[in-house]
Design an enzyme around this catalytic site. Structure first.
Site, PDB file in Angstrom:
ATOM      1  N   GLU A  92       0.826  -1.202   0.000  1.00 27.99           N
ATOM      2  CA  GLU A  92       0.000   0.000   0.000  1.00 27.99           C
ATOM      3  C   GLU A  92       0.863   1.256   0.000  1.00 27.99           C
ATOM      4  OE1 GLU A  92      -3.452  -2.127   2.667  1.00 27.99           O
ATOM      5  OE2 GLU A  92      -2.384  -0.420   3.494  1.00 27.99           O
ATOM      6  N   CYS A 147       3.555   8.468   1.175  1.00 29.12           N
ATOM      7  CA  CYS A 147       4.080   7.552   2.190  1.00 29.12           C
ATOM      8  C   CYS A 147       4.312   6.187   1.536  1.00 29.12           C
ATOM      9  CB  CYS A 147       3.076   7.467   3.343  1.00 29.12           C
ATOM     10  SG  CYS A 147       3.628   6.416   4.676  1.00 29.12           S
ATOM     11  N   CYS A 200       6.745  -6.632   8.188  1.00 32.23           N
ATOM     12  CA  CYS A 200       7.856  -6.036   8.931  1.00 32.23           C
ATOM     13  C   CYS A 200       8.312  -7.032   9.985  1.00 32.23           C
ATOM     14  CB  CYS A 200       7.411  -4.744   9.600  1.00 32.23           C
ATOM     15  SG  CYS A 200       8.771  -3.836  10.373  1.00 32.23           S
ATOM     16  N   CYS A 258       7.070  -4.139  16.717  1.00 30.97           N
ATOM     17  CA  CYS A 258       6.721  -3.067  17.654  1.00 30.97           C
ATOM     18  C   CYS A 258       5.314  -3.351  18.180  1.00 30.97           C
ATOM     19  CB  CYS A 258       6.781  -1.701  16.965  1.00 30.97           C
ATOM     20  SG  CYS A 258       8.441  -1.311  16.370  1.00 30.97           S
ATOM     21  N   CYS A 269       1.992  -1.601  16.682  1.00 31.89           N
ATOM     22  CA  CYS A 269       1.877  -1.438  15.223  1.00 31.89           C
ATOM     23  C   CYS A 269       1.174  -2.647  14.615  1.00 31.89           C
ATOM     24  CB  CYS A 269       3.268  -1.290  14.615  1.00 31.89           C
ATOM     25  SG  CYS A 269       3.223  -1.117  12.812  1.00 31.89           S
ATOM     26  N   CYS A 274      -1.050   5.701  10.135  1.00 33.39           N
ATOM     27  CA  CYS A 274       0.176   5.047  10.605  1.00 33.39           C
ATOM     28  C   CYS A 274      -0.137   3.744  11.313  1.00 33.39           C
ATOM     29  CB  CYS A 274       0.896   5.915  11.629  1.00 33.39           C
ATOM     30  SG  CYS A 274       1.251   7.539  11.050  1.00 33.39           S
TER      31      CYS A 274
HETATM   32  N1  SAH Z   1       9.691   0.951  10.436  1.00 31.59           N
HETATM   33  C1  SAH Z   1       9.766   2.359  10.294  1.00 31.59           C
HETATM   34  C2  SAH Z   1       8.725   2.995   9.405  1.00 31.59           C
HETATM   35  C3  SAH Z   1       7.305   2.490   9.445  1.00 31.59           C
HETATM   36  S1  SAH Z   1       6.211   2.990  10.688  1.00 31.59           S
HETATM   37  C4  SAH Z   1       9.792   3.001  11.654  1.00 31.59           C
HETATM   38  O1  SAH Z   1       9.697   2.304  12.644  1.00 31.59           O
HETATM   39  O2  SAH Z   1       9.964   4.214  11.734  1.00 31.59           O
HETATM   40  C5  SAH Z   1       5.856   4.684  10.510  1.00 31.59           C
HETATM   41  C6  SAH Z   1       5.523   5.345  11.855  1.00 31.59           C
HETATM   42  O3  SAH Z   1       4.208   4.986  12.316  1.00 31.59           O
HETATM   43  C7  SAH Z   1       6.487   4.928  12.956  1.00 31.59           C
HETATM   44  O4  SAH Z   1       6.872   6.010  13.722  1.00 31.59           O
HETATM   45  C8  SAH Z   1       5.627   3.969  13.738  1.00 31.59           C
HETATM   46  O5  SAH Z   1       6.138   3.813  15.024  1.00 31.59           O
HETATM   47  C9  SAH Z   1       4.277   4.638  13.682  1.00 31.59           C
HETATM   48  N2  SAH Z   1       3.168   3.749  14.040  1.00 31.59           N
HETATM   49  C10 SAH Z   1       3.120   2.408  13.934  1.00 31.59           C
HETATM   50  N3  SAH Z   1       1.942   1.932  14.388  1.00 31.59           N
HETATM   51  C11 SAH Z   1       1.231   2.989  14.787  1.00 31.59           C
HETATM   52  C12 SAH Z   1      -0.080   3.140  15.326  1.00 31.59           C
HETATM   53  N4  SAH Z   1      -0.883   2.089  15.526  1.00 31.59           N
HETATM   54  N5  SAH Z   1      -0.497   4.395  15.622  1.00 31.59           N
HETATM   55  C13 SAH Z   1       0.295   5.448  15.377  1.00 31.59           C
HETATM   56  N6  SAH Z   1       1.528   5.375  14.872  1.00 31.59           N
HETATM   57  C14 SAH Z   1       1.994   4.154  14.579  1.00 31.59           C
END
Ligand code: SAH
Length: 365
Positions: free
Chosen positions: A96, A109, A116, A120, A123, A337
């Site tokens: 996406e 984006c 991934c 985390c 996420c 995000c």
């Molecule tokens: N792997 C990379 C880029 C992808 S995530 C990274 O970790 O930076 C892009 C951003 O969205 C990151 O800052 C991530 O922590 C945030 N993110 C992930 N899940 C989220 C959620 N459920 N709500 C808000 N932000 C989130």
């Protein structure tokens, strides 16, 4: 012999690679530059339409090269102007790409991996686990498709979609070079941003190979909490990450590290956390981007109330740190995000494992 040769997807090549490819096939570097411009600047993918290339060279290209783009299978506009494109890759995986228009800017984006590996805890992409890296063609293909759809290149590109860009560094570097190239999308080096959870050794290599803006998913001001939220912290803890980021922006006064900080109610959003964050960032040119948590089915986290986010932001601001709160965009189309899940699934199925252990409910489509 010719038909035994591997077909090269020219979309996998940055300008340097394209020039080298043309020299290798017995042609001239400037023909490579022309083809590069046809593909990226003009959006042309048929060799026959490349009118300043001789017929003979076009025939040679037809035999040994291709221009393979990800296939646009679905476009979804959101009510707030955010657009989501679902692209299908040759092995039927889907990724996406999201476009966020704001204040005259068009921010694209882009995803760097299918799934991934980082896990985390807040996420939803993490839930599906890791499937594979994207190729240069698949990363830049997202920009190609968006540029055609928009009729122009996006003004800003963030590698903040699905995946950890620094875990796919070579492909990401080539793709980011193409994004900036004058013969391609011409996005300024300050407007291409790579977002990482903090793979420290890759930061040094990135700095040596490609000049782009850096965003780091911090989310916690101390190791104990960050270990839980961003598990890669156990490998590259804050005492290594922060100096590496400081080093990254050194030497360019316009550069600051953008720290992304997802606001999770009762977890990392108190004024004590804000104070600890201020101490942590002392001496590093910084701006902080507070991200209201986007919930997804099965998560036990909650979004911090707006007043809590604002109090946190004001505390940072009072100590001289630029802090903004990210507007949640595209959440009505699951384009926000951490919501980029789509229809991709990890075959090793972390999701199923988690379901078995009772940690989460199966929530994603
Ligand atoms: N792997 C990379 C880029 C992808 S995530 C990274 O970790 O930076 C892009 C951003 O969205 C990151 O800052 C991530 O922590 C945030 N993110 C992930 N899940 C989220 C959620 N459920 N709500 C808000 N932000 C989130």
């Amino acid at each position: 012999m010719a038909n035994q040769r591997k077909i090269t997807n020219l979309l996998d090549l940055d300008l340097q690679g394209m020039e080298a490819y043309f020299l290798e096939m017995g042609s001239k570097a400037f023909h490579g530059r022309n083809v590069f411009k046809w593909i990226h600047k003009h959006g042309v993918t048929e060799f026959d339409a490349m009118t300043d290339i001789s017929k003979r060279l076009r025939q040679q290209l037809q035999q040994q090269a291709s221009i393979e783009l990800p296939k646009l299978v679905y476009e979804q506009p959101a009510t707030d102007g955010t657009r989501k494109w679902i692209l299908e890759l040759q092995d039927s995986q889907r990724i996406e790409t999201v476009l966020i228009p704001d204040d005259g800017r068009n921010t694209l984006c882009v995803s760097s991996q299918v799934g991934c590996a980082l896990d985390c805890s807040f996420c939803s992409t993490a839930r599906q686990g890791f499937n594979r890296n994207l190729s240069v063609a698949e990363i830049i293909g997202q920009v190609w498709v968006a540029s055609r759809k928009l009729g122009a290149a996006p003004s800003n590109i963030v590698l903040m979609g699905m995946g950890e860009p620094l875990a796919n560094l070579d492909a990401v570097i080539s793709a980011m070079k193409i994004m900036q190239d004058d013969l391609a999308y011409m996005v300024s080096k300050y407007r291409v941003t790579v977002s990482t959870s903090g793979i420290v050794p890759a930061l040094k290599r990135l700095r040596e190979s490609c000049d782009v803006s850096l965003a780091v998913s911090l989310h916690a001001p101390d190791n104990a909490l960050r270990d839980k939220l961003v598990p890669i912290n156990r490998k590259y803890p804050l005492e290594e990450l922060i100096p590496a980021c400081r080093e990254y922006v050194k030497g360019d006064k316009r550069r600051k590290v953008t720290w992304e900080y997802v606001m999770l109610e009762g977890i990392n959003d108190s004024l004590q956390h804000a104070k600890a964050l201020i101490r942590l960032l002392e001496g590093t040119p910084s701006k902080v981007n507070l991200i209201p948590f986007n919930p997804f089915p099965g998560t036990h986290y909650r979004t911090s109330p707006a007043e809590r986010v604002e109090a946190f932001r004001m505390r940072l601001k009072r100590s001289g740190i630029i802090a903004t709160t990210r507007k949640t965009r595209g959440d009505d189309i699951d384009a926000a995000c951490g919501q980029l899940v789509g229809k991709v699934r990890d075959r090793s199925s972390r999701e199923l494992r988690m379901e078995k252990t009772g940690n989460i409910k199966l929530g994603v489509s």
